[in-house]
Design an enzyme around this catalytic site. Structure first.
Site, short mmCIF file in Angstrom:
data_model
loop_
_atom_site.label_atom_id
_atom_site.label_comp_id
_atom_site.label_asym_id
_atom_site.label_seq_id
_atom_site.Cartn_x
_atom_site.Cartn_y
_atom_site.Cartn_z
N THR A 84 -12.43 -63.97 15.25
CA THR A 84 -12.85 -62.93 15.81
C THR A 84 -12.53 -62.89 17.25
OG1 THR A 84 -14.69 -62.93 14.34
CG2 THR A 84 -14.74 -61.53 16.15
N LYS A 157 -13.48 -55.28 13.04
CA LYS A 157 -14.55 -56.52 13.14
C LYS A 157 -15.60 -56.37 14.32
CE LYS A 157 -16.60 -60.43 12.35
NZ LYS A 157 -15.82 -61.69 12.19
N LYS A 223 -20.61 -64.67 21.65
CA LYS A 223 -19.19 -64.56 22.01
C LYS A 223 -18.86 -63.19 21.38
CE LYS A 223 -16.26 -65.84 19.43
NZ LYS A 223 -15.40 -65.24 18.36
#
Length: 405
Positions: A84, A157, A223
């Site tokens: 990601t 995502k 994150k």
């Protein structure tokens, strides 16, 4: 042959599935690990040397960029980036890779259990011919959803995580505030289980009985939200601030569902402290501090980043006496620390540079202009007799403005 780079909580079971499906797999991890049936490479370059497909499953954008730069996939290979990292990082990867190396971005939805079972959802972006080439491999991991051109998978995502993660934080805050209103948290969960939040309730409920196994850590969730949150005041940005607080309280490696037991949520609201306590930041993507300090500290809307020097994970000097090489390493580390907190060099308000020889200034300046584009921040550069480790010729510290929740 497939090279699989990154054997963390998600990467290891995914690599095992490739072996079980009959693929010839070579694995590499920064901390050496084995996958039964797979060859183990000593370096990323060794793993990728003869690979047709190079799969990356790593922590964050700097880690992916550094590992692929070291791997040097051969002409004709296809890189399948499954971490990601966001569409901007995917664009940087495309620019850095040779034209003869293909690239697909294919991050996944799901955690450790689905990774082991092959029931992940793969969000794939790329050129049709590249997607067709790697689709049989991606189907080993779960259902493949082709969402558009290169970068579309990474963008999708982040959009998904920008909704799912804040929903869990919102539920955690409601549970923390429930006793103030005379509401039993268990009863609240029972009521919410019958609403559209039901699947979220079932996910977090086990965390109330004790620490759940870490499937998707609070640190990684923070994150992801740093990448996903709009810079304006959004719910996602506020949720990320809550996760940062939980991480600073020692829950960075705990499963995201443990946010419901975070001490930082107790008394959220009228009894919250008047100021946020400074939070220490030591990202895993950067070698551990070489002394009694943290890489950065968040305080008062600012990120204070300690002086960075070109040392590897064992404390050895990288590029001894070479100001250009050391400058590149220093800016890699600064970029990784900033990215961990949702910042980039555009957020830097001041840079302070220490050189052992001012004659090195032009070479350093060339690296800095390339790594810090646009209007420069405020800056101080000084010459010093020596730095804390023989062979070091440069150290750089920065202060950056944090995204506002």
């Amino acid at each position: 042959m497939i090279a699989f780079l990154g054997l963390g909580r998600m990467g290891a079971p995914m690599a095992r599935r490739l072996v079980a499906a009959g693929h010839k797999v070579t694995v590499w991890n920064r901390t050496a690990r084995e996958v039964p049936g797979a060859a183990v490479a000593a370096t990323a370059a060794e793993a990728a040397a003869e690979a047709d497909l190079v799969v990356t499953m790593l922590a964050d954008p700097p880690a992916v960029e550094q590992v692929l730069a070291a791997a040097r996939p051969r002409p004709g290979a296809l890189v399948v980036e499954m971490s990601t990292i966001g569409p901007e990082a995917v664009a940087r990867l495309r620019a850095a890779l040779p034209a003869a190396v293909g690239l697909v971005d294919a991050p996944v939805l799901g955690s450790v259990g689905p990774a082991a079972e092959g029931t992940l959802t793969v969000l794939a972006g790329g050129a049709p011919e590249d997607l067709a080439r790697c689709r049989p491999v991606l189907e080993v991991f779960g259902a493949v959803r082709e969402v558009g051109p290169l970068g579309a998978g990474a963008a999708m995502k982040l959009a998904v995580m920008g909704a799912l993660v804040p929903a869990q934080v919102l539920l955690a805050e409601s549970l923390a505030r429930a006793p103030e209103r005379g509401v039993d948290p268990a009863a609240l969960l029972e009521v919410l289980a019958g609403t559209p939040l039901g699947p979220v309730v079932e996910r977090v409920r086990p965390a109330l009985a004790g620490p759940p196994p870490a499937r998707y850590s609070i640190g990684l969730a923070a994150k992801d939200l740093a990448l996903a949150a709009h810079p304006a005041a959004t719910l996602a940005a506020a949720a990320r601030a809550r996760l940062d607080g939980a991480a600073a309280a020692g829950l960075a490696d705990a499963d995201l569902t443990a946010i419901v037991t975070s001490p930082t949520l107790r008394g959220a609201g009228r009894d919250a402290p008047a100021r946020e306590r400074p939070a220490r930041v030591n990202p895993a993507a950067v070698p551990a501090p070489a002394g009694l300090y943290s890489h950065a500290v968040r305080a008062g809307g600012l990120l204070f980043v300690s002086g960075q020097a070109a040392l590897d994970a064992d404390g050895r000097v990288i590029g001894e006496g070479d100001v250009t090489r050391q400058s590149e390493v220093v800016f890699d580390y600064l970029e990784a620390i900033l990215a961990d907190q949702g910042c980039d060099f555009g957020d830097v308000v001041t840079i302070k540079t220490f050189l052992t020889d001012m004659a090195d200034l032009p070479a350093y300046g060339a690296v800095r202009r390339r790594r810090v584009p646009g209007e420069p921040p405020s800056s101080t550069t000084v010459e010093v007799p020596r730095l804390f480790r023989p062979g070091l010729v440069i150290e750089v510290e920065v202060v950056a403005a944090l995204p506002r929740p």
